[in-house]
Design an enzyme around this catalytic site. Structure first.
Site, PDB file in Angstrom:
ATOM      1  N   ALA A 162      20.778  10.690 -20.824  1.00  0.00           N
ATOM      2  CA  ALA A 162      19.446  10.109 -20.618  1.00  0.00           C
ATOM      3  C   ALA A 162      18.669  11.023 -19.681  1.00  0.00           C
ATOM      4  CB  ALA A 162      19.553   8.706 -20.032  1.00  0.00           C
ATOM      5  N   CYS A 209      -0.293  12.538 -18.457  1.00  0.00           N
ATOM      6  CA  CYS A 209      -1.026  12.851 -17.222  1.00  0.00           C
ATOM      7  C   CYS A 209      -2.480  13.226 -17.501  1.00  0.00           C
ATOM      8  CB  CYS A 209      -0.366  14.009 -16.482  1.00  0.00           C
ATOM      9  SG  CYS A 209       1.404  13.879 -16.353  1.00  0.00           S
ATOM     10  N   ARG A 254      -0.986   4.010 -20.352  1.00  0.00           N
ATOM     11  CA  ARG A 254       0.267   4.746 -20.524  1.00  0.00           C
ATOM     12  C   ARG A 254       0.288   5.533 -21.832  1.00  0.00           C
ATOM     13  NH1 ARG A 254       4.611   6.352 -17.238  1.00  0.00           N
ATOM     14  NH2 ARG A 254       6.001   7.333 -18.712  1.00  0.00           N
TER      15      ARG A 254
HETATM   16  C1  LIG Z   1      -2.221   8.121 -16.606  1.00  0.00           C
HETATM   17  C2  LIG Z   1      -0.995   8.829 -16.103  1.00  0.00           C
HETATM   18  C3  LIG Z   1      -1.147   9.899 -15.239  1.00  0.00           C
HETATM   19  C4  LIG Z   1      -0.035  10.589 -14.766  1.00  0.00           C
HETATM   20  N1  LIG Z   1      -0.243  11.647 -13.933  1.00  0.00           N
HETATM   21  C5  LIG Z   1       0.823  12.332 -13.478  1.00  0.00           C
HETATM   22  C6  LIG Z   1       0.645  13.466 -12.640  1.00  0.00           C
HETATM   23  O1  LIG Z   1      -0.491  13.849 -12.308  1.00  0.00           O
HETATM   24  N2  LIG Z   1       1.743  14.124 -12.186  1.00  0.00           N
HETATM   25  C7  LIG Z   1       3.006  13.734 -12.541  1.00  0.00           C
HETATM   26  O2  LIG Z   1       3.975  14.374 -12.115  1.00  0.00           O
HETATM   27  N3  LIG Z   1       3.207  12.675 -13.363  1.00  0.00           N
HETATM   28  C8  LIG Z   1       2.156  11.968 -13.830  1.00  0.00           C
HETATM   29  N4  LIG Z   1       2.366  10.893 -14.656  1.00  0.00           N
HETATM   30  C9  LIG Z   1       3.759  10.521 -15.003  1.00  0.00           C
HETATM   31  C10 LIG Z   1       4.300  11.319 -16.196  1.00  0.00           C
HETATM   32  O3  LIG Z   1       3.416  11.200 -17.265  1.00  0.00           O
HETATM   33  C11 LIG Z   1       5.687  10.842 -16.578  1.00  0.00           C
HETATM   34  O4  LIG Z   1       6.564  11.024 -15.498  1.00  0.00           O
HETATM   35  C12 LIG Z   1       6.253  11.571 -17.798  1.00  0.00           C
HETATM   36  O5  LIG Z   1       5.431  11.406 -18.914  1.00  0.00           O
HETATM   37  C13 LIG Z   1       7.662  11.096 -18.130  1.00  0.00           C
HETATM   38  O6  LIG Z   1       8.113  11.707 -19.290  1.00  0.00           O
HETATM   39  P1  LIG Z   1       9.262  11.061 -20.203  1.00  0.00           P
HETATM   40  O7  LIG Z   1       9.565  12.082 -21.250  1.00  0.00           O
HETATM   41  O8  LIG Z   1      10.369  10.590 -19.361  1.00  0.00           O
HETATM   42  O9  LIG Z   1       8.648   9.730 -20.838  1.00  0.00           O
HETATM   43  P2  LIG Z   1       7.248   9.336 -21.523  1.00  0.00           P
HETATM   44  O10 LIG Z   1       6.208  10.367 -21.265  1.00  0.00           O
HETATM   45  O11 LIG Z   1       6.979   7.942 -21.111  1.00  0.00           O
HETATM   46  O12 LIG Z   1       7.572   9.375 -23.085  1.00  0.00           O
HETATM   47  C14 LIG Z   1       8.450   8.471 -23.682  1.00  0.00           C
HETATM   48  C15 LIG Z   1       8.672   8.832 -25.124  1.00  0.00           C
HETATM   49  O13 LIG Z   1       9.589   7.899 -25.710  1.00  0.00           O
HETATM   50  C16 LIG Z   1       9.014   7.272 -26.830  1.00  0.00           C
HETATM   51  N5  LIG Z   1       9.553   5.900 -26.921  1.00  0.00           N
HETATM   52  C17 LIG Z   1       9.425   4.890 -26.038  1.00  0.00           C
HETATM   53  N6  LIG Z   1      10.064   3.794 -26.484  1.00  0.00           N
HETATM   54  C18 LIG Z   1      10.616   4.128 -27.668  1.00  0.00           C
HETATM   55  C19 LIG Z   1      11.403   3.444 -28.626  1.00  0.00           C
HETATM   56  N7  LIG Z   1      11.773   2.173 -28.485  1.00  0.00           N
HETATM   57  N8  LIG Z   1      11.782   4.118 -29.745  1.00  0.00           N
HETATM   58  C20 LIG Z   1      11.430   5.422 -29.939  1.00  0.00           C
HETATM   59  N9  LIG Z   1      10.684   6.096 -29.069  1.00  0.00           N
HETATM   60  C21 LIG Z   1      10.290   5.474 -27.958  1.00  0.00           C
HETATM   61  C22 LIG Z   1       7.534   7.348 -26.588  1.00  0.00           C
HETATM   62  O14 LIG Z   1       6.825   7.232 -27.817  1.00  0.00           O
HETATM   63  C23 LIG Z   1       7.427   8.751 -25.964  1.00  0.00           C
HETATM   64  O15 LIG Z   1       7.471   9.741 -26.974  1.00  0.00           O
HETATM   65  C24 LIG Z   1       1.272  10.188 -15.156  1.00  0.00           C
HETATM   66  C25 LIG Z   1       1.415   9.105 -16.031  1.00  0.00           C
HETATM   67  C26 LIG Z   1       0.316   8.426 -16.510  1.00  0.00           C
HETATM   68  C27 LIG Z   1       0.511   7.282 -17.450  1.00  0.00           C
END
Ligand SMILES: Cc1cc2nc3c(=O)[nH]c(=O)nc-3n(C[C@H](O)[C@H](O)[C@H](O)COP(=O)(O)OP(=O)(O)OC[C@H]3O[C@@H](n4cnc5c(N)ncnc54)[C@H](O)[C@@H]3O)c2cc1C
Ligand code: SF4
Ligand code: SF4
Lengths: 150, 411
Positions: free
Chosen positions: B273, B41, B126
């Site tokens: 998950a 974010c 991303r």
């Molecule tokens: C520019 C931007 C701005 C945002 N702003 C906001 C905001 O203001 N408010 C809000 O609520 N949300 C916001 N979001 C959304 C928020 O960032 C996501 O909802 C959040 O990061 C989700 O977290 P997560 O842990 O599910 O996955 P992610 O943050 O996507 O992390 C995934 C993890 O899995 C790892 N991974 C992926 N594939 C593999 C693989 N094959 N093998 C091993 N590891 C892997 C990655 O390296 C990472 O460590 C924003 C997103 C972006 C991109």
């Protein structure tokens, strides 16, 4: 952990708690005599709101066990210390996204009025034994209780 | 007993922390493609040059040692064999698990516009690597075209403007941030962005990108009304897709992402998950909550996701802050609306029979958090107050013996 308990019936809205909070967090000094009430940068972390019958209602951060403000914070600026149970704000980390403001279930948080860049958040008065608001309530409407971690 | 967590972001990190709190003994291993922990974010602040890469970490530098966590970083998972409880990594390492959490998030996807795929100056936003590639392409004075005016697109646009680029935003809906804002709130952002030098096109689609020769950079795009917009780089921000490519074993049930129950368990025992990979609304607080719930159940303390409410957004772009909850527009005339619009402050509340279904607050968002609760819990407001914008938590005040606030149902 300690929490500020509230006895709403005893609150008569004198605002001593809010003044105490402003004085305690005033960068110019903690004495009430140096508190400039016309400077919008002096803000209280707690506030007294009127309920729908006009009764003063103290609204203070609960330092929640599972704080929504911390869960929503995407910068690490809001964190909860499991040892003390305090929910603390670190402005240098903060991205000013205001997710915490939107997420606090009790509408405690706000951004600073002057710059709208940092969060105004209760810090339980840091090193102080008793938070200054509690010390300054003449009606014992707010007082400390010991609660289990939740 | 060994816990393995794929992904070291919002969901994975919070799961690891939760497991460690409940289980001080057993091994916890995180595996992530990312080689650092950072908040996605905040990526646009890095583009703008306002933060360093270290400045967008959301954990302390000693997080892994403090919580006694193992971490294989910078390597992706290639395959999981669920029957054998084994993971193969892209570098051919093989890792066994007893309990697994898949928290691999989502990836940005390119819109199906002719000429975009494969062009060297087309980016999504991303990962840190995206920011580094955008940074290399983005120099002051150049024109960046942003496709999609959702949260990520607008973040990118703001970051690039702050870096001194000329920014063109193209959105197919009739306004900026169409999912979060109504027309009035959106037009206030449009004015701000235009004042900062951006060009905004809404209600149009891009029919094709025009590269210079085969596989060359995109030099312009054509809109459905015939307009051709020249550009030096393109940021596509039109949506994300759960990262499930490494799950080739069909035994795991999927829908839009990995299907989970309210304990974050998948269709397989000991496989959980959490986060964007579940294909639910992709916001940070939900990923954190799902991570905490998954971690708790994995460590043997039963916990359910009680709060799936995600229609909440906080936006702070170019110094204008807005929050949006629930509905943006009244769905039919049976809903009523209260609005306030003066001195740049805009507020709107959508309600029906004393129940609030939508709130937009712009420029004045102080102490608004109670609205999240009111909307989420559909708390009736009776009688309807003379000035609904004066309402605050005091109207619902109730306190438990341990000092926690609660919500009194009736006022
Ligand atoms: C520019 C931007 C701005 C945002 N702003 C906001 C905001 O203001 N408010 C809000 O609520 N949300 C916001 N979001 C959304 C928020 O960032 C996501 O909802 C959040 O990061 C989700 O977290 P997560 O842990 O599910 O996955 P992610 O943050 O996507 O992390 C995934 C993890 O899995 C790892 N991974 C992926 N594939 C593999 C693989 N094959 N093998 C091993 N590891 C892997 C990655 O390296 C990472 O460590 C924003 C997103 C972006 C991109
Ligand atoms: S700010 Fe709100 S959510 Fe955060 S600890 Fe205080 S009362 Fe709880
Ligand atoms: S405004 Fe700051 S403290 Fe609040 S959620 Fe955003 S980054 Fe965290």
């Amino acid at each position: 952990m300690k929490r500020i308990m509230i006895d709403k019936d005893r609150c008569n809205g004198c605002l001593n708690c809010s003044l105490a909070c402003m004085a305690e967090h005033n960068p110019a000094g903690k004495s009430i005599y140096v508190l400039n009430l016309t400077d919008i940068r002096n803000e209280s972390r707690n506030f007294i709101a009127l309920d729908r019958s006009g009764k003063p209602t103290p609204i203070f951060c609960r330092h929640c066990g599972e704080p929504e403000c911390v869960i929503a914070c995407m910068s690490g600026a809001m964190s909860r210390d499991p040892a003390t149970g305090r929910v603390t704000y670190h402005p240098e980390q903060c991205a000013a996204c205001f997710m915490c403001v939107l997420s606090c279930p009790f509408g405690v948080l706000k951004a600073d009025t002057a710059e709208r860049k940092v969060i105004i958040k209760c810090d339980f008065c840091g090193e102080r034994e008793t938070p200054r608001c509690v010390e300054n309530c003449p009606n014992r409407a707010i007082y400390l209780i010991e609660v289990s971690e939740e | 007993m060994k816990y393995v967590i794929i992904g070291a972001s919002a969901a994975g990190i919070n799961a690891a922390q939760t497991i460690r709190k409940l289980d001080s003994q057993n091994e916890i291993l995180l595996i992530s493609k990312d080689d650092r922990v950072y908040s996605r974010c905040m990526l646009h602040h890095v583009i703008a040059g306002k933060r360093s890469l270290d400045g967008i970490s959301f954990v302390s530098p000693d997080f892994f040692t403090q919580n006694a966590l193992q971490w294989i970083k910078g390597t992706g998972v290639r395959d999981i064999r669920f029957a054998e409880r084994r993971i193969t990594l892209e570098d051919d390492q093989s890792v066994a698990y007893d309990r697994l959490l898949i928290a691999s998030g989502a990836s940005a996807s390119l819109p199906p516009i002719k000429g975009l795929a494969g062009a060297p100056n087309v980016f999504t936003l991303r990962d840190i690597s995206d920011v580094q590639r955008i940074g290399a392409a983005a120099q002051a004075g150049k024109t960046a075209l942003v496709i999609g005016a959702g949260l990520v697109g607008m973040d990118a646009a703001a970051g690039l403007l702050e870096k001194g680029l000329h920014v063109v935003i193209v959105e197919q809906a009739d306004r900026l941030l169409p999912l979060q804002l109504d027309r009035t709130a959106a037009s206030n952002y449009q004015t701000l962005f235009e004042q900062a030098g951006a060009e905004v096109y809404t209600g149009v689609t891009i029919t094709e990108a025009l590269p210079s020769g085969n596989g060359g950079p995109v030099q312009s795009v054509r809109l459905n009304d015939g307009t051709v917009i020249p550009c030096d780089l393109v940021i596509a921000a039109t949506g994300v897709r759960p990262n499930t490519g490494f799950i080739k074993d069909a035994v795991l049930t999927m829908n839009d992402g990995i299907t989970v129950d309210e304990q974050m368990q998948t269709s397989l025992p000991d496989v959980y998950a959490a986060g964007d990979v579940t294909g639910r609304s992709a916001i940070w607080p939900l990923a954190v909550k799902q991570g905490i719930v998954a971690g708790s159940n994995m460590a043997g303390t039963s916990k359910k996701l009680t709060d799936g409410f995600t229609a909440k957004n906080s936006i702070n772009l170019l110094g204008l802050e807005t929050v949006s909850l629930g509905l943006v527009h009244a769905p039919d005339p049976s809903y009523e609306q209260a609005t306030l619009n003066h001195h740049g402050v805009y507020k709107k509340i959508i309600y029906k029979d004393g129940v609030v279904h939508g709130v937009i607050l712009q420029k004045e968002i102080s102490r608004c958090g109670f609205w999240t609760q009111v909307i989420k819990e559909k708390l009736p407001i009776e009688p309807w107050p003379a000035d609904i914008f004066d309402l605050n938590y005091a109207a619902f005040y109730q306190i438990a013996p341990n000092g926690r606030y609660q919500y009194a149902r009736a006022l």
